[in-house]
Design a protein around this motif. Structure first.
Motif, mmCIF file in Angstrom:
data_model
loop_
_atom_site.group_PDB
_atom_site.id
_atom_site.type_symbol
_atom_site.label_atom_id
_atom_site.label_comp_id
_atom_site.label_asym_id
_atom_site.label_seq_id
_atom_site.Cartn_x
_atom_site.Cartn_y
_atom_site.Cartn_z
ATOM 1 N N ASP A 1 0.277 -1.208 -0.408
ATOM 2 C CA ASP A 1 0.339 -0.129 0.395
ATOM 3 C C ASP A 1 0.726 0.985 -0.136
ATOM 4 O O ASP A 1 0.404 1.785 -0.309
ATOM 5 N N THR A 2 2.318 0.966 0.841
ATOM 6 C CA THR A 2 3.125 2.909 1.069
ATOM 7 C C THR A 2 3.338 2.705 -0.789
ATOM 8 O O THR A 2 3.729 3.742 -1.043
ATOM 9 N N LEU A 3 4.130 1.177 -0.832
ATOM 10 C CA LEU A 3 4.574 1.795 -2.172
ATOM 11 C C LEU A 3 3.653 2.050 -3.291
ATOM 12 O O LEU A 3 4.565 2.583 -4.392
ATOM 13 N N SER A 4 2.705 2.157 -3.617
ATOM 14 C CA SER A 4 1.594 2.009 -4.833
ATOM 15 C C SER A 4 0.911 3.254 -4.176
ATOM 16 O O SER A 4 -0.253 3.772 -5.196
ATOM 17 N N TYR A 5 1.172 3.991 -3.300
ATOM 18 C CA TYR A 5 0.395 5.431 -3.043
ATOM 19 C C TYR A 5 1.642 6.486 -3.242
ATOM 20 O O TYR A 5 2.910 5.625 -2.879
ATOM 21 N N SER A 6 1.426 7.653 -3.320
ATOM 22 C CA SER A 6 2.231 8.727 -3.707
ATOM 23 C C SER A 6 3.320 9.272 -1.676
ATOM 24 O O SER A 6 2.958 8.574 -1.157
ATOM 25 N N ALA A 7 4.383 9.273 -1.844
ATOM 26 C CA ALA A 7 5.172 9.451 -0.420
ATOM 27 C C ALA A 7 4.597 10.116 0.588
ATOM 28 O O ALA A 7 5.147 10.539 1.498
ATOM 29 N N GLY A 8 3.115 11.096 -0.372
ATOM 30 C CA GLY A 8 2.721 12.063 0.977
ATOM 31 C C GLY A 8 2.853 13.915 0.509
ATOM 32 O O GLY A 8 3.811 14.129 -0.712
ATOM 33 N N PRO A 9 2.532 14.075 1.159
ATOM 34 C CA PRO A 9 2.789 15.898 0.551
ATOM 35 C C PRO A 9 4.169 16.145 0.464
ATOM 36 O O PRO A 9 4.978 15.791 1.792
ATOM 37 N N LEU A 10 4.480 16.925 0.096
ATOM 38 C CA LEU A 10 6.024 17.890 0.129
ATOM 39 C C LEU A 10 5.946 18.949 1.109
ATOM 40 O O LEU A 10 4.903 19.801 0.818
ATOM 41 N N PRO A 11 7.243 19.099 1.438
ATOM 42 C CA PRO A 11 7.196 20.848 2.399
ATOM 43 C C PRO A 11 6.982 21.235 1.509
ATOM 44 O O PRO A 11 6.432 23.021 2.834
ATOM 45 N N GLU A 12 7.187 21.923 0.742
ATOM 46 C CA GLU A 12 7.135 23.294 -0.319
ATOM 47 C C GLU A 12 5.199 23.696 -0.141
ATOM 48 O O GLU A 12 5.166 24.758 0.740
ATOM 49 N N PRO A 13 4.369 22.937 -0.092
ATOM 50 C CA PRO A 13 3.415 23.447 -0.072
ATOM 51 C C PRO A 13 2.328 23.309 1.416
ATOM 52 O O PRO A 13 1.548 23.998 1.190
ATOM 53 N N LEU A 14 3.237 22.684 2.409
ATOM 54 C CA LEU A 14 2.610 22.537 3.506
ATOM 55 C C LEU A 14 3.159 23.603 3.665
ATOM 56 O O LEU A 14 2.866 24.661 4.952
ATOM 57 N N LEU A 15 4.517 24.026 3.397
ATOM 58 C CA LEU A 15 5.295 25.558 4.281
ATOM 59 C C LEU A 15 4.505 26.627 3.701
ATOM 60 O O LEU A 15 4.296 27.901 4.305
ATOM 61 N N ALA A 16 3.794 26.736 2.730
ATOM 62 C CA ALA A 16 3.343 28.098 1.963
ATOM 63 C C ALA A 16 1.708 27.736 2.363
ATOM 64 O O ALA A 16 1.527 28.899 1.700
ATOM 65 N N ASP A 17 1.293 26.936 2.979
ATOM 66 C CA ASP A 17 -0.257 27.521 3.707
ATOM 67 C C ASP A 17 0.110 28.647 4.433
ATOM 68 O O ASP A 17 0.402 28.742 5.492
ATOM 69 N N GLU A 18 -1.078 29.615 3.785
ATOM 70 C CA GLU A 18 -1.043 30.550 5.102
ATOM 71 C C GLU A 18 -1.468 30.142 6.453
ATOM 72 O O GLU A 18 -1.330 31.336 7.423
ATOM 73 N N ARG A 19 -1.846 28.755 6.696
ATOM 74 C CA ARG A 19 -2.981 28.863 7.862
ATOM 75 C C ARG A 19 -1.227 28.539 8.585
ATOM 76 O O ARG A 19 -1.949 28.162 10.091
ATOM 77 N N LEU A 20 -0.622 27.981 8.682
ATOM 78 C CA LEU A 20 0.770 27.655 9.638
ATOM 79 C C LEU A 20 1.336 28.301 10.107
ATOM 80 O O LEU A 20 1.955 29.551 9.379
ATOM 81 N N SER A 21 1.030 29.054 11.193
ATOM 82 C CA SER A 21 1.427 29.742 12.402
ATOM 83 C C SER A 21 2.630 29.623 12.805
ATOM 84 O O SER A 21 3.401 30.308 13.377
ATOM 85 N N ALA A 22 3.088 28.412 13.126
ATOM 86 C CA ALA A 22 3.767 27.931 14.120
ATOM 87 C C ALA A 22 5.560 27.790 13.249
ATOM 88 O O ALA A 22 5.500 27.795 11.927
ATOM 89 N N PRO A 23 6.879 28.039 14.385
ATOM 90 C CA PRO A 23 7.729 28.420 13.990
ATOM 91 C C PRO A 23 8.258 26.658 13.057
ATOM 92 O O PRO A 23 8.094 25.897 13.755
ATOM 93 N N VAL A 24 8.325 26.846 12.146
ATOM 94 C CA VAL A 24 9.945 25.712 11.806
ATOM 95 C C VAL A 24 11.356 25.619 11.120
ATOM 96 O O VAL A 24 11.812 26.694 11.592
ATOM 97 N N GLN A 25 12.031 24.768 12.333
ATOM 98 C CA GLN A 25 13.715 24.291 11.958
ATOM 99 C C GLN A 25 13.646 22.815 11.174
ATOM 100 O O GLN A 25 13.132 22.434 11.139
ATOM 101 N N VAL A 26 14.243 22.699 10.115
ATOM 102 C CA VAL A 26 14.585 21.708 9.566
ATOM 103 C C VAL A 26 15.981 21.987 9.684
ATOM 104 O O VAL A 26 17.223 22.390 9.111
ATOM 105 N N CYS A 27 16.761 20.536 10.036
ATOM 106 C CA CYS A 27 17.776 20.026 9.696
ATOM 107 C C CYS A 27 17.592 18.939 8.205
ATOM 108 O O CYS A 27 17.051 17.999 8.580
#
Length: 143
Positions: free
Chosen positions: A61-87
């Motif tokens: 099931d995992t292999l036959s679906y997408s790997a999930g949302p990419l970070p770019e659209p999630l970070l571009a979402d105006e509803r995201l108000s929490a600070p994010v740190q990426v390593c």
């Protein structure tokens, strides 16, 4: 879909041939920069759940679906108000460092930190670097 059904109908022999310690170890050594980090314990932790009945279907099931949302659209979402740190591991063979560094362009991203000599799994490969970074970030949020 069709891929998922084909995997469920025909994939068990392939799954059985791959779900072996030596194979899992070899697969893990691709994203890990330091192959010595791929220990028998790590292989066992990852492989043991895969040997349970029905686990092949979960993998298919995992292999036959997408790997999930990419970070770019999630970070571009105006509803995201929490600070994010990426390593990220600068020696990650799967995610180009330039793509990760480009996440700095999003307002919510406070910091992007590259870890030299670390691959795709920094939390596992270099917890001595990642854990203090997480603690510092969380403490900064509480201030």
């Amino acid at each position: 879909g069709a891929v998922q059904q084909a995997l469920r109908d025909n994939g068990q022999p392939l799954f059985d041939s791959l779900a072996k310690p030596a194979t899992v170890s070899a697969i893990l050594k691709e994203p890990y920069y330091d192959a010595a980090q791929v220990t028998d314990e790590l292989v066992d932790v990852l492989l043991t759940p895969l040997l349970r009945e029905g686990s092949a279907d979960v993998v298919f099931d995992t292999l036959s679906y997408s790997a999930g949302p990419l970070p770019e659209p999630l970070l571009a979402d105006e509803r995201l108000s929490a600070p994010v740190q990426v390593c990220f591991g600068e020696a990650d063979p799967w995610t180009p460092p330039a793509r990760v560094r480009a996440l700095e362009r999003f307002d919510s991203v406070q910091r992007v930190v590259g870890l030299p000599g670390v691959g795709h799994c920094p939390h596992d490969e270099a917890p001595q670097l990642v854990n203090p970074m997480i603690l510092e970030f969380v403490k900064g949020l509480q201030a």
